[in-house]
Write a protein that holds these residues in place. Structure first.
Motif, PDB file in Angstrom:
ATOM      1  N   LEU A   1       2.498  13.927  -5.245  1.00 48.85           N
ATOM      2  CA  LEU A   1       2.710  13.141  -6.458  1.00 48.85           C
ATOM      3  C   LEU A   1       3.455  11.843  -6.170  1.00 48.85           C
ATOM      4  O   LEU A   1       3.965  11.208  -7.104  1.00 48.85           O
ATOM      5  N   ASP A   2       3.533  11.463  -4.910  1.00 49.96           N
ATOM      6  CA  ASP A   2       4.071  10.153  -4.568  1.00 49.96           C
ATOM      7  C   ASP A   2       3.227   9.087  -5.263  1.00 49.96           C
ATOM      8  O   ASP A   2       1.996   9.136  -5.236  1.00 49.96           O
ATOM      9  N   ARG A   3       3.862   8.120  -5.887  1.00 50.37           N
ATOM     10  CA  ARG A   3       3.108   7.152  -6.691  1.00 50.37           C
ATOM     11  C   ARG A   3       2.138   6.333  -5.850  1.00 50.37           C
ATOM     12  O   ARG A   3       1.096   5.894  -6.336  1.00 50.37           O
ATOM     13  N   HIS A   4       2.442   6.136  -4.577  1.00 49.99           N
ATOM     14  CA  HIS A   4       1.527   5.382  -3.720  1.00 49.99           C
ATOM     15  C   HIS A   4       0.300   6.223  -3.355  1.00 49.99           C
ATOM     16  O   HIS A   4      -0.802   5.688  -3.203  1.00 49.99           O
ATOM     17  N   VAL A   5       0.476   7.538  -3.225  1.00 43.91           N
ATOM     18  CA  VAL A   5      -0.656   8.429  -2.998  1.00 43.91           C
ATOM     19  C   VAL A   5      -1.566   8.425  -4.224  1.00 43.91           C
ATOM     20  O   VAL A   5      -2.796   8.319  -4.112  1.00 43.91           O
TER      21      VAL A   5
ATOM     22  N   ALA B   1       0.806  -1.219   0.000  1.00 40.47           N
ATOM     23  CA  ALA B   1       0.000   0.000   0.000  1.00 40.47           C
ATOM     24  C   ALA B   1       0.839   1.269   0.000  1.00 40.47           C
ATOM     25  O   ALA B   1       0.480   2.260  -0.655  1.00 40.47           O
ATOM     26  N   TYR B   2       1.972   1.243   0.714  1.00 41.67           N
ATOM     27  CA  TYR B   2       2.718   2.484   0.925  1.00 41.67           C
ATOM     28  C   TYR B   2       4.192   2.400   0.558  1.00 41.67           C
ATOM     29  O   TYR B   2       4.922   3.388   0.729  1.00 41.67           O
ATOM     30  N   GLY B   3       4.636   1.247   0.061  1.00 37.90           N
ATOM     31  CA  GLY B   3       6.039   1.094  -0.307  1.00 37.90           C
ATOM     32  C   GLY B   3       6.872   0.577   0.850  1.00 37.90           C
ATOM     33  O   GLY B   3       6.429   0.530   1.999  1.00 37.90           O
ATOM     34  N   VAL B   4       8.086   0.202   0.551  1.00 36.50           N
ATOM     35  CA  VAL B   4       8.976  -0.362   1.570  1.00 36.50           C
ATOM     36  C   VAL B   4       9.809   0.716   2.249  1.00 36.50           C
ATOM     37  O   VAL B   4      10.478   0.456   3.257  1.00 36.50           O
TER      38      VAL B   4
END
Length: 331
Positions: A284-288, A137-140
């Motif tokens: 613009l974070d890809r997970h957002v 969901a939010y990256g490592v």
């Protein structure tokens, strides 16, 4: 009752302290420095640090309080931001639990985030017990993952606290007045200014700021130690939510869905831009962006049944937010 509140100058804190005052309670606001947002309120303020550097002084300040609301929180995508989030979310939570217990304060309510709560589809929404894979969901790594991890660590501290009853509330997408930055209200402002021709394809759980404030107080009064309560009652697609904004504001609703290739391109731009200005490109974070294009619905049954929180129409929160922004020249 006399309640201590951290984060009183933030969006949620500003709504909570006004709700507490209206309900007839005394408020002690633990702040870093004087702030115009609360200057005219009939409350007591203290600049005592909550980072654990002065535990005896903090315990003395909290003495005589019937409860503590810990709403102070930050999202910091800049270099060193993870450490700063840890200090506010984890170190301060631990210090408040310890000092409150030493002062004989019986209860503490932690304001966490829905970021730690699992989600699902509209037909099968997530709840406080739904498993969540944060790496997916939010990256490592990165700011969003650090925000999740520090919020979750704070929840565990509260749940495991001794000599004090600890309860967690998890607000989802909150809309309402006193959004000074603005945060969630930015979507409303963008529409009011005619700058939103497209809509994300996903959806999430929305809540009025007034209901969120009520939920905090109900959690203080009725919440069970070690439990957490989602504060989010209206599962809507972004298009449905934006259509409601359009109705209240009197602007045009977006017409076109946001294409996936635009999201991917924006995520790439965000990754590059964040190296130059982490705060400016945080959205613009890809997970957002991925979250906005997916269904992330949640269920508030626990808050309804155990706390007695009955939500008001989401249009009320939209109208209150728009009125507040308009009166202060935001739009």
């Amino acid at each position: 009752m006399r309640y201590a509140v951290t984060g009183a100058t933030g969006f949620l804190g500003a709504n909570l302290i006004r709700h507490l005052i209206d309900a007839g309670h005394e408020v002690l606001a633990l702040i870093r420095k004087p702030n115009a947002l609360i200057a005219d309120l009939s409350i007591q303020t203290e600049t005592t640090p909550i980072d654990g550097s002065a535990p005896d002084l903090l315990a003395e300040v909290l003495s005589g309080c019937d409860g503590v609301f810990h709403l102070a929180g930050i999202f910091d995508p800049s270099p060193g931001g993870a450490d700063r989030m840890h200090a506010v979310h984890v170190d301060a939570t631990e210090a408040l639990c310890t000092s409150a217990a030493a002062a004989g304060v019986p209860r503490l309510v932690l304001c966490s985030s829905s970021i730690t709560v699992g989600f699902g589809s509209l037909s099968a929404p997530g709840n406080e017990d739904t498993p969540l894979d944060p790496s997916t969901a939010y990256g490592v790594s990165g700011a969003l993952r650090a925000y999740h991890d520090t919020k979750l660590a704070a929840e565990r501290l509260v749940a495991e606290a001794r000599d004090i009853q600890g309860i967690t509330v998890n607000p989802d997408f909150i809309i309402g007045p006193w959004d000074v930055k603005p945060t969630s209200g930015q979507l409303l402002l963008s529409m009011a200014r005619g700058r939103m021709p497209v809509y994300p394809k996903g959806g999430k759980c929305f809540q009025n700021a007034s209901d969120c404030a009520r939920g905090h107080l109900l959690a203080m009064e009725k919440g069970q130690h070690g439990r957490r309560y989602l504060l989010g009652s209206h599962n809507l697609s972004y298009l449905e939510f934006m259509e409601k904004i359009a109705d209240v504001v009197g602007c045009r609703a977006p017409r076109w869905p946001l294409p996936q290739w635009v999201t991917a391109s924006a995520g790439l731009a965000g990754r590059i831009g964040s190296r130059l200005d982490a705060h400016r490109f945080a959205g613009l974070d890809r997970h957002v962006l991925q979250a906005m294009q997916s269904e992330r619905y949640r269920d508030d049954t626990r808050a309804r049944l155990e706390l007695g929180l009955e939500p008001t129409p989401i249009e009320d929160g939209i109208a209150a937010a728009y009125s507040w922004f308009r009166d202060r020249g935001y739009c």
